[in-house]
Design a protein around this motif. Sequence first.
Motif, PDB file in Angstrom:
ATOM      1  N   ASP A  18      -0.271  88.553 -39.812  1.00 27.81           N
ATOM      2  CA  ASP A  18       0.793  87.997 -40.644  1.00 27.81           C
ATOM      3  C   ASP A  18       0.352  86.683 -41.272  1.00 27.81           C
ATOM      4  OD1 ASP A  18       2.491  90.071 -40.021  1.00 27.81           O
ATOM      5  OD2 ASP A  18       3.352  89.038 -38.293  1.00 27.81           O
ATOM      6  N   GLY A  19       1.030  86.310 -42.363  1.00 20.79           N
ATOM      7  CA  GLY A  19       0.754  85.030 -42.986  1.00 20.79           C
ATOM      8  C   GLY A  19       1.717  83.957 -42.495  1.00 20.79           C
ATOM      9  N   LEU A  31       3.804  79.490 -51.698  1.00 18.83           N
ATOM     10  CA  LEU A  31       3.514  80.730 -50.990  1.00 18.83           C
ATOM     11  C   LEU A  31       2.032  81.105 -51.033  1.00 18.83           C
ATOM     12  CD1 LEU A  31       6.584  82.979 -51.908  1.00 18.83           C
ATOM     13  CD2 LEU A  31       6.132  81.750 -49.788  1.00 18.83           C
ATOM     14  N   SER A  32       1.358  80.732 -52.107  1.00 12.35           N
ATOM     15  CA  SER A  32      -0.063  81.083 -52.209  1.00 12.35           C
ATOM     16  C   SER A  32      -0.927  80.318 -51.205  1.00 12.35           C
ATOM     17  CB  SER A  32      -0.563  80.822 -53.644  1.00 12.35           C
ATOM     18  OG  SER A  32      -0.413  79.445 -53.980  1.00 12.35           O
ATOM     19  N   GLU A  41       9.020  89.493 -46.216  1.00 17.42           N
ATOM     20  CA  GLU A  41       8.023  90.555 -46.175  1.00 17.42           C
ATOM     21  C   GLU A  41       7.801  91.105 -47.576  1.00 17.42           C
ATOM     22  OE1 GLU A  41       6.879  94.380 -43.332  1.00 17.42           O
ATOM     23  OE2 GLU A  41       8.937  93.608 -43.375  1.00 17.42           O
ATOM     24  N   ASP A  42       6.525  91.317 -47.922  1.00 17.96           N
ATOM     25  CA  ASP A  42       6.179  91.937 -49.194  1.00 17.96           C
ATOM     26  C   ASP A  42       5.159  93.032 -48.945  1.00 17.96           C
ATOM     27  OD1 ASP A  42       3.778  90.641 -48.713  1.00 17.96           O
ATOM     28  OD2 ASP A  42       4.199  89.001 -50.113  1.00 17.96           O
ATOM     29  N   GLU A  43       4.486  93.457 -50.005  1.00 15.30           N
ATOM     30  CA  GLU A  43       3.531  94.561 -49.849  1.00 15.30           C
ATOM     31  C   GLU A  43       2.352  94.184 -48.963  1.00 15.30           C
ATOM     32  OE1 GLU A  43       2.546  92.193 -53.517  1.00 15.30           O
ATOM     33  OE2 GLU A  43       4.333  93.105 -52.623  1.00 15.30           O
ATOM     34  N   ASN A  44       2.121  92.889 -48.788  1.00 13.35           N
ATOM     35  CA  ASN A  44       0.999  92.437 -47.949  1.00 13.35           C
ATOM     36  C   ASN A  44       1.397  92.182 -46.505  1.00 13.35           C
ATOM     37  OD1 ASN A  44      -0.837  92.424 -50.156  1.00 13.35           O
ATOM     38  ND2 ASN A  44       0.041  90.465 -50.844  1.00 13.35           N
TER      39      ASN A  44
END
Length: 450
Positions: A14-15, A61-62, A100-103
């Motif tokens: 996870d990020g 976020l990046s 949560e996203d596609e990554n």
Amino acid sequence: MGEEIMEQEFNPQDGYIISANRHISNDDKEIISVLYQPIIGIMASGIYQNLASMVNYNAILSDKMRLSKLINYLVIDLKNFTDAIHRLEATGLIRTFVNEDENGKIFIFEIHPPVSEVDFFKDDLFCALLLESVGKEKFIDLSKWHKYPSTISQGFTEISKSIPEVFHLTVPSITITNEVKPQSESQNTSKALIEKQNVTLDIGEIKKYLLNSFVKFEDLKKYINELKTAKLVYGLEEYRIVKLLERSVDIETNKIDIELFKENCNESFDAVFKKQNQYQSTNSTTNAKTKLDEDPLIQAFQSYTPLEFLQILKQELGSFVTDNEKRTIYRVVENENMNLPLEVVNALIHYYLVDKEFSNLSKGPFEATLADWQKHQINSARQAMEYTKKITSRRAQTKNSRNYRARKIIEKEKLPDWAINKEKQTNRVTNNKQAKAQQEKISELLKKTK
């Protein structure tokens, strides 16, 4: 459809981003070390200090990174990391957000400063947690610790001006200001810690118990947070809270002494906790060598406190623990004159609910049986089981003997005389024949006389 709530399950892939709502100073970190660390533990304290030093105040976020890198940097496993984060969240030092996203998932760990040492000791829940962690003597020492003591102003009269005295705001402008004032999500950090917890206090139950009490509910309204704290920290039911309140009334004013109530809660908890620890340490020393060979049922008696055992057993039986049963267990465990190990109490619970198939524990017989067992020096669950078998067997023999004698008596009363003795039966038959012959002779004589 409502917004889906994701579980807080961390994965190394996870990020994460570390942010803060304001700067965490060295003074804040000192408060964490002195006051928070005894509550959250040194691991959580250390993780907080590290995260606070890694804050990105302009994060986007990046800037996210893999959680695995953070865990490796902290030299900790995922389980301990998760536990530490939960402790920090519970004490208001971290707020965790997830998306949560596609990554995959991305977490934001928002670091919050601790409350000041003054506010810390004004918060009942913080005080209760610290008292439980360090004990009364150390708690008193820590309560005297102040980062910035303000004793220099003692003896002086404050003449500071207030906002209305200086700015002369009109009522409409104040109203508008309040209406358009932005509501920050972080505003709840100023609340007492107990208000952030999901603690349900059954006011209806408390009122019911107060019907027969000299404590008035009106006197308790301003102490709701203190009562919630007692329920959360010490695991007290509403009935126990009322009983401790009754012991905390100031005789002179006839009002609740809330500080005395806190002391009574702690002393009550210490008494039960001490007895449980004594019971567990005794078991660990006496049964260390034979524990693996013990009966599984006895191991269950030794593994749980009475209330835990009662709850598990009732659940297995498809029932539930009643309030009266809880009060019975509390009375037994807190009774200073009761010196039986808790495994013996569990054995009696099992005896009543399983062996005797009672639906509930009854206070009178339960306490009377424990008194009998203490009199006969029953000091282990195995002794309790053997004693109950012996008593049950003895009662069964006595009952059978009584039933046999009663049956003989009943049989003797119910049977007619001719069935009691064969000789008497024979005599009666003979006598009946003689009587019949005599009756026939009398009838013949009467015919001749006509």
